[in-house]
Design a protein around this motif. Structure first.
Motif, mmCIF file in Angstrom:
data_model
loop_
_atom_site.group_PDB
_atom_site.id
_atom_site.type_symbol
_atom_site.label_atom_id
_atom_site.label_comp_id
_atom_site.label_asym_id
_atom_site.label_seq_id
_atom_site.Cartn_x
_atom_site.Cartn_y
_atom_site.Cartn_z
ATOM 1 N N PRO A 209 -3.458 2.799 -1.651
ATOM 2 C CA PRO A 209 -2.503 3.169 -2.703
ATOM 3 C C PRO A 209 -1.272 2.249 -2.730
ATOM 4 N N TYR A 210 -0.704 2.149 -3.892
ATOM 5 C CA TYR A 210 0.454 1.292 -4.147
ATOM 6 C C TYR A 210 1.608 1.578 -3.181
ATOM 7 N N LYS A 211 1.819 2.837 -2.838
ATOM 8 C CA LYS A 211 2.933 3.197 -1.932
ATOM 9 C C LYS A 211 2.759 2.630 -0.525
ATOM 10 N N THR A 212 1.550 2.201 -0.163
ATOM 11 C CA THR A 212 1.316 1.654 1.181
ATOM 12 C C THR A 212 1.490 0.138 1.228
ATOM 13 N N TRP A 213 1.684 -0.490 0.071
ATOM 14 C CA TRP A 213 1.807 -1.953 0.022
ATOM 15 C C TRP A 213 3.139 -2.388 0.610
#
Length: 157
Positions: free
Chosen positions: A151-155
């Motif tokens: 997910p984007y939040k983990t980038w």
């Protein structure tokens, strides 16, 4: 059954002023292998089953097969999907002869907004709205099947 599209980041919420429609989409993946994905989607009270093939080297073209299925069956299939359901709002913006599908993501992908435009050929010209940002066509990180896993939040941006 060949899909040609380009994908872009969206740099402002101005697209919402131009949107003709919007619908909530919830989707999961029965298979998210890069060579073939099998997606289950609920959109606007309807269910869909979609199979996509491997993208071309530049990411613009790939095989796509989609069929509507009863929403109750789609709901049941979502329970069989791999971990990581995608939740987003899709806005459709008509500009010239093209429709931009703009996806605003929620949940673990909140903060990400991307736009896709489907084309008749890889080199087809199209009008670019002012809210369209950098192109990410072919960047696998932005494929929904990958966003369900990473997910984007983990980038690390």
């Amino acid at each position: 059954m060949i899909e040609i599209e380009r994908k872009f980041l969206v740099k402002s919420a101005d697209f919402k002023n131009d949107a003709e429609t919007n619908q909530r989409i919830v989707q999961g993946f029965l298979n998210s292998h890069p060579n073939r994905t099998v997606r289950v989607r609920i959109k606007g009270g309807k269910g869909f089953l979609t199979v996509k093939g491997k993208s071309s080297a530049n990411g613009t073209t790939r095989f796509e097969w989609e069929r509507e299925v009863p929403v109750q069956e789609a709901e049941s299939l979502l329970n069989l999907c791999e971990e990581g359901v995608i939740d987003k709002m899709r806005y459709e913006v008509v500009l010239g002869n093209h429709v931009f599908e703009v996806d605003e993501f929620f949940g673990d992908n909140e903060g990400l907004i991307v736009a896709e435009v489907e084309l008749a050929s890889e080199d087809e010209n199209f009008e670019r709205p002012g809210w369209l940002g950098d192109e990410v066509t072919g960047d696998i990180r932005y494929y929904n099947s990958q966003l369900s896993k990473q997910p984007y939040k983990t980038w690390n941006l």
